[in-house]
Design a protein around this motif. Structure first.
Motif, PDB file in Angstrom:
ATOM      1  N   ALA A 117       0.840  -1.202   0.000  1.00 38.94           N
ATOM      2  CA  ALA A 117       0.000   0.000   0.000  1.00 38.94           C
ATOM      3  C   ALA A 117       0.875   1.252   0.000  1.00 38.94           C
ATOM      4  CB  ALA A 117      -0.915  -0.003   1.228  1.00 38.94           C
ATOM      5  N   TYR A 118       1.976   1.212   0.792  1.00 37.66           N
ATOM      6  CA  TYR A 118       2.877   2.367   0.822  1.00 37.66           C
ATOM      7  C   TYR A 118       3.521   2.588  -0.551  1.00 37.66           C
ATOM      8  CZ  TYR A 118       2.583   2.430   5.934  1.00 37.66           C
ATOM      9  OH  TYR A 118       2.147   2.525   7.211  1.00 37.66           O
ATOM     10  N   ALA A 119       3.884   1.482  -1.204  1.00 36.87           N
ATOM     11  CA  ALA A 119       4.497   1.595  -2.526  1.00 36.87           C
ATOM     12  C   ALA A 119       3.504   2.232  -3.502  1.00 36.87           C
ATOM     13  CB  ALA A 119       4.935   0.233  -3.024  1.00 36.87           C
ATOM     14  N   LEU A 120       2.261   1.757  -3.479  1.00 33.68           N
ATOM     15  CA  LEU A 120       1.246   2.290  -4.388  1.00 33.68           C
ATOM     16  C   LEU A 120       0.987   3.760  -4.098  1.00 33.68           C
ATOM     17  CD1 LEU A 120      -1.238  -0.709  -4.404  1.00 33.68           C
ATOM     18  CD2 LEU A 120       0.082   0.118  -6.344  1.00 33.68           C
ATOM     19  N   ALA A 121       0.880   4.090  -2.799  1.00 27.45           N
ATOM     20  CA  ALA A 121       0.609   5.481  -2.433  1.00 27.45           C
ATOM     21  C   ALA A 121       1.777   6.378  -2.833  1.00 27.45           C
ATOM     22  CB  ALA A 121       0.362   5.576  -0.932  1.00 27.45           C
ATOM     23  N   TRP A 122       2.978   5.855  -2.671  1.00 27.36           N
ATOM     24  CA  TRP A 122       4.188   6.605  -3.018  1.00 27.36           C
ATOM     25  C   TRP A 122       4.176   6.945  -4.503  1.00 27.36           C
ATOM     26  CZ3 TRP A 122       7.254   9.434  -0.453  1.00 27.36           C
ATOM     27  CH2 TRP A 122       8.574   9.645  -0.801  1.00 27.36           C
ATOM     28  N   GLY A 123       3.627   6.016  -5.303  1.00 27.35           N
ATOM     29  CA  GLY A 123       3.571   6.244  -6.739  1.00 27.35           C
ATOM     30  C   GLY A 123       2.572   7.327  -7.130  1.00 27.35           C
ATOM     31  N   GLY A 124       1.468   7.398  -6.367  1.00 27.08           N
ATOM     32  CA  GLY A 124       0.467   8.416  -6.649  1.00 27.08           C
ATOM     33  C   GLY A 124      -0.130   8.274  -8.039  1.00 27.08           C
ATOM     34  N   THR A 125      -0.460   9.391  -8.647  1.00 27.75           N
ATOM     35  CA  THR A 125      -1.156   9.365  -9.927  1.00 27.75           C
ATOM     36  C   THR A 125      -0.229   8.964 -11.068  1.00 27.75           C
ATOM     37  OG1 THR A 125      -2.502  11.151  -9.093  1.00 27.75           O
ATOM     38  CG2 THR A 125      -2.657  10.696 -11.441  1.00 27.75           C
ATOM     39  N   GLY A 134       2.870   0.063  -9.763  1.00 28.29           N
ATOM     40  CA  GLY A 134       2.083   1.192  -9.248  1.00 28.29           C
ATOM     41  C   GLY A 134       2.963   2.267  -8.642  1.00 28.29           C
ATOM     42  N   GLU A 135       4.078   1.858  -8.031  1.00 30.92           N
ATOM     43  CA  GLU A 135       4.962   2.855  -7.437  1.00 30.92           C
ATOM     44  C   GLU A 135       5.686   3.654  -8.522  1.00 30.92           C
ATOM     45  OE1 GLU A 135       7.761   1.382  -4.599  1.00 30.92           O
ATOM     46  OE2 GLU A 135       8.878   3.255  -4.529  1.00 30.92           O
ATOM     47  N   GLY A 165       2.711   4.698 -11.288  1.00 27.07           N
ATOM     48  CA  GLY A 165       1.559   5.368 -10.722  1.00 27.07           C
ATOM     49  C   GLY A 165       0.231   4.726 -11.098  1.00 27.07           C
ATOM     50  N   LEU A 166      -0.816   5.475 -10.820  1.00 22.41           N
ATOM     51  CA  LEU A 166      -2.161   5.014 -11.156  1.00 22.41           C
ATOM     52  C   LEU A 166      -2.291   4.793 -12.660  1.00 22.41           C
ATOM     53  CD1 LEU A 166      -5.062   4.473 -10.105  1.00 22.41           C
ATOM     54  CD2 LEU A 166      -5.546   6.864 -10.555  1.00 22.41           C
ATOM     55  N   THR A 187      -0.946   1.258 -13.242  1.00 21.71           N
ATOM     56  CA  THR A 187      -1.838   0.188 -12.790  1.00 21.71           C
ATOM     57  C   THR A 187      -3.095   0.155 -13.655  1.00 21.71           C
ATOM     58  OG1 THR A 187      -2.606   1.725 -11.090  1.00 21.71           O
ATOM     59  CG2 THR A 187      -1.050   0.038 -10.406  1.00 21.71           C
ATOM     60  N   THR A 188      -3.581   1.334 -14.042  1.00 14.97           N
ATOM     61  CA  THR A 188      -4.757   1.370 -14.907  1.00 14.97           C
ATOM     62  C   THR A 188      -4.445   0.727 -16.256  1.00 14.97           C
ATOM     63  OG1 THR A 188      -5.376   3.423 -13.836  1.00 14.97           O
ATOM     64  CG2 THR A 188      -6.550   2.864 -15.848  1.00 14.97           C
TER      65      THR A 188
END
Lengths: 449, 500
Positions: A310-318, A344-345, A348-349, A352-353
């Protein structure tokens, strides 16, 4: 040949030929796009890490081109009229996965490249050997038996290996592999063959329960058998993800074959009971559930992996921190189960999208092939194979994002793993074969577009 | 079958839409919250791999800088002055977080503020990094004077410029060496932290602004201000009786003067001699509870000062003195807790003050009644030396009216001229002060020695205010505070004024 000439049954009809040519041209174009994207990502990841272009960029480009062109030529030769989207999407996912594996661990990247080569070889062999999917239907019970044997192989005392808490590995000398990855294809063939044969009986509703009519209760036996096998996998191999996948595969194929919602309802009820009983009885199931509910209860122990994801994904942001620029080495199994967190990191989003969209396109193409396949066996097999990929990707990404409890399965084509890669290439080859046959056989080829 | 396939497609689509929503939730909507979780060290790891600005004292000494190492973490924080500036800089540790300026100005040091980022953008092609240097208002030389003057005694020294709230010195003993805590060897840093946490004197607690003490007689300045504000006390009246103790209503427990000496007189006299009996009587009979609370809160009690350092402690003055039980004519109403009110008037009972707060009391008197927000940051500089941000002084409290402030200033100057703080006099400068000896109520008697003071050129606005506490001394006489904290305060004040 004139436009008004009646199609002769002996030679391929001219518009089938035209469809094949057009599709292969499209595929080639898309493959070039995939190759460019992979090459760009590879260069960026190296720039991000070392501020220099990778030294092996030209050999890398060469290998990509050789592999993709080999696959493309094989399709052109042996499945000319098949769907044009599958191979480019698979190439993109596989290439993207490779870039991130190379970025995490160069030694694994070498192995993954080898496995990709083996996978594409298996892909070509499948196209060459399986010239007609209906042949597979003939050997459905053989495949069923093969599937069960493969599934149970890791339980054998000498060959079976317990790795990371799950007994899903088999070792033959230096090579170890996960037979479950191949079992799923064998089982998909078996389910499709078996259900094509039995769909009439299974689909007839003769039994009345109050206002509802349902099939004869005896017909539920196959559901129970599939459920039982899944439970065995959970209990003896501790592989929740695969168990869920097998069960979903069976339910989906059964439902599509019969059109009876009641099977799905009964199936989910059984699943609920099985899940609940497993939860009360097995500590490894309880662990997964409690981590899912509150990973922060044990942030440095059992919850560590999903929290770090989750931290990795959040770190990546958009838009991500950029390829090669993430803070990796924090997530255990980041090159296999958790690779989407690294994507994702760094991407970003948006990244992942893109992965989500790629899998959706893959699923969409698979289902379109299923719809177009005139023969019911092909349809059911395409449904089963497509479901395998779509749901496996969903299960692992849902686990990483805590949408569902985490169950360790690979992200098809993206994660590191030889068995997974090779079996999924075989799976795609089968889908292409079904697609190719449906176009050739369709009374009006335009209907299959 | 076609229908089922379409439905299956819809089911898969729903699954993936759910995933898309979940990715959005984690990567966009909850991203900031997740990034800022304390157990998430990503931000920190990035910071340790990027250059970080230096911390520089007002007189140009390097208090903290980042040294490049060939290791997993590229930068190691170094504090060349050891423990001297630890109270201000704090530490900057990979495993233990950070404190002090390292924490409160983290964004500036790491170069993450808009102003610094913009500068980086304009130098896009010239490879400038955006980290900023924090230039302190704290002076290294003054800090060293404070350290040497206090010596091995437990206590704290605060020196401010009353005109703009600049903190000139902020010293606490025991102190700590931030180099050890900031070691990139996390195991070593953790061991040091565990050791420091186990020391009973709590070296990591910056006593100067994070710890509360009985202010003792230094609080009489606030009591006097409350009297003046309530218009019941003037320099001329009342003339408090010369007695050895004052017994408030509703109790037989008297409040006695130090050593049982008789003491009394008008405002300037009782402040100069620090008469407990008179100030207790003033709070109970002239001022009354509500004006006392109001006056204390106006100088900043019951609130944390807006200093730009993490976790400043609140100073405390009780707000509840019970219900009115009697309204004697011509006097303040008597409440059920009148004995407590009498004790708070001399800085005992439930009154607590940080050394910073008491320095702000002296600063408020010196600055005509305005308490300016205390701060340690002078300016932020970019790497090329240009000033990106300058501290803008602001008023925190209007504690006293200008007239009352002038009266209090005169009274405090009187304490130095002819009172308990005679040892504070500095030739050529006008110095006002107030001693304090806060009794800890122990047997044998122990106390904290206090001194608050301000100083400047005669006839001009004072330029320095100080507060000194020397903790837990044996004995408790009127002289205790003046003789222990006094010399420390005088040395710091003299050095700050440039009086040698």
């Amino acid at each position: 040949m004139t436009a008004t000439a009646p199609p002769s049954p002996a030679a391929p009809r001219p518009n089938v030929q035209a469809i094949g040519t057009r599709r292969r041209t499209t595929e080639l174009g898309l493959l070039v796009l995939s190759a460019i994207t992979i090459l760009g990502a590879y260069a960026l990841a190296s720039l991000g890490r070392n501020a220099s272009l990778p030294a092996d960029i030209l050999p890398f480009l060469g290998v990509i081109l050789v592999l993709l062109i080999a696959a493309h030529l094989a399709v052109r030769r042996w499945a000319r009229c098949s769907d044009a989207l599958l191979l480019p999407i698979v190439a993109l996912l596989n290439g993207l996965g490779f870039v991130f594996i190379a970025r995490l661990d160069e030694q694994l990247a070498g192995l993954q490249a080898t496995w990709t080569g083996v996978g594409i070889a298996a892909f070509i062999v499948t196209l060459v050997v399986v010239r007609d999917v209906r042949v597979l239907q003939r050997y459905r019970y053989t495949f069923g038996l093969l599937g069960v044997v493969l599934l149970l192989l890791p339980l054998l005392p000498v060959f079976g290996q317990n790795i990371n808490g799950a007994r899903i590995w088999v070792a033959f000398g230096p090579v170890s592999f996960q037979p479950g990855e191949f079992a799923k294809i064998a089982l998909a063939i078996f389910f499709a063959g078996y259900l094509v044969e039995r769909r009439e009986i299974l689909g007839v509703a003769t039994f009345r329960v109050g206002p509802f009519t349902t099939p004869d209760p005896r017909q539920f036996a196959p559901v129970l058998v599939a459920w039982g096998i899944s439970l065995l996998v959970v209990i003896f191999q501790r592989d929740l993800g695969s168990a869920l996948l097998f069960f979903l595969l069976f339910l989906v194929t059964l439902w599509v074959a019969t059109g009876r919602v009641v099977y799905v309802v009964i199936g989910f009820l059984l699943f609920g009971v099985g899940a609940f009983v497993s939860w009360t009885q097995f500590s490894h199931v309880q662990d997964r559930v409690s981590i899912w509910l509150d990973p922060w209860a044990d942030p440095s122990g059992s919850g560590y992996q999903v929290i770090q994801a989750a931290y990795a994904l959040a770190w990546g942001g958009t838009s991500g921190v950029g390829p090669g620029l993430g803070i990796v080495d924090r997530i255990p199994f980041d090159e296999t189960d958790f690779i989407v967190a690294i994507i994702g990191e760094e991407l970003g989003l948006l990244g992942t999208t893109a992965v989500l969209v790629a899998f959706l396109l893959l699923a969409g193409s698979g289902l379109r092939i299923a719809k177009g396949a005139g023969a019911t066996f092909g349809t059911l097999l395409a449904v089963g194979l497509t479901s395998l990929i779509a749901f496996q990707a969903f299960i692992i990404m849902a686990g990483v994002t805590r949408l569902l409890p985490l169950t360790g399965v690979t992200l098809p084509f993206v994660s590191y793993g030889g068995s997974s890669l090779v079996s999924n290439y075989v799976l795609i080859a089968l889908l292409l074969r079904i697609s190719d046959q449906s176009v050739r056989r369709a009374p009006d080829p335009l209907a299959a577009l | 079958m076609r229908r089922q396939i379409a439905l299956l497609g819809a089911a898969i689509l729903i699954c993936y839409v759910a995933l898309f929503v979940k990715f959005n939730q984690i990567q966009v909507f909850q991203a900031d919250a997740l990034n800022e979780r304390t157990d998430n060290t990503r931000q920190l790891q990035r910071d340790f791999n990027e250059p970080r600005g230096s911390i520089i004292t007002a007189d140009g000494a390097l208090a903290a800088f980042s040294e490049e190492r060939r290791a997993t973490l590229r930068y190691q924080r170094v504090y060349p002055e050891g423990d001297l500036l630890a109270a201000v800089t704090g530490y900057y540790s990979f495993g233990l977080g950070s404190s002090g300026v390292e924490r409160s100005y983290n964004d500036e040091l790491a170069g993450r503020t808009t102003a610094l980022k913009l500068r980086e953008l304009t130098g896009f092609f010239t490879d400038t990094s955006s980290e900023g240097d924090v230039v302190l208002t704290v002076r290294r030389d003054l800090q060293a004077v404070a350290r040497d003057a206090l010596g091995e005694r437990q206590g704290a020294v605060v020196a401010l410029d009353p005109r703009d709230g600049s903190v000139l010195a902020l010293w606490s003993w025991p102190s700590f060496d931030p180099n050890q805590l900031s070691s990139n060897d996390t195991a070593q840093a953790t061991a040091v932290k565990e050791f420091l946490d186990a020391v009973p004197q709590k070296p990591l607690l910056i006593r100067a602004y994070q710890e509360n003490y009985f202010p003792g007689s230094t609080f009489k300045v606030v009591t006097a201000a409350a009297g003046l504000e309530s218009r019941t006390v003037t320099p001329a009246a009342p003339d408090y009786p010369v007695v050895t103790e004052y017994t408030p209503p509703l109790t037989r427990q008297g409040i006695s003067n130090f050593g049982g000496a008789p003491c009394g007189g008008t405002l300037f006299v009782i402040l100069a001699r620090s008469c407990n009996s008179s100030f207790a009587q003033m709070a109970v009979e002239q001022t009354g509870p509500e004006p006392m609370v109001a006056a204390a809160e106006r100088v900043g009690f019951n609130d944390a000062p807006p200093i730009d350092l993490p976790d400043p402690a609140r100073s405390v003055y009780p707000t509840d003195f019970g219900d009115v039980v009697e309204r004697p004519p011509g006097r303040a109403p008597v409440t059920s807790d009148a004995p407590k009110l009498a004790q708070t008037a001399i800085g005992q009972n439930d009154v607590r003050a940080t050394p910073l707060q008491m320095a702000l009391v002296a600063a408020g008197v010196a600055a005509g009644g305005e308490v300016r927000a205390p701060h340690v940051m002078g300016e932020i500089r970019a790497r090329d030396g240009s000033v990106v941000e300058r501290y803008e002084p602001e008023v925190w409290r209007r504690a006293f009216s200008p007239a009352d402030a002038a009266t209090l200033r005169q009274a405090m100057v009187g304490v130095v001229a002819d009172g308990t703080a005679r040892n504070m006099a500095i030739p050529g400068f006008e110095v006002g002060a107030k001693t304090g000896t806060a009794q800890l109520g122990t047997t044998p008697p122990r106390s904290h020695g206090w001194m608050i003071a301000f100083g400047g050129r005669p006839g001009q606005e004072p330029t320095v205010a100080v507060a000194v506490i020397v903790e837990n001394l044996s004995g408790a006489t009127a002289e205790t505070g003046g003789s222990t904290a006094g010399p420390v305060a005088r040395e710091v004040l003299a050095a700050a004024l440039g009086a040698g």
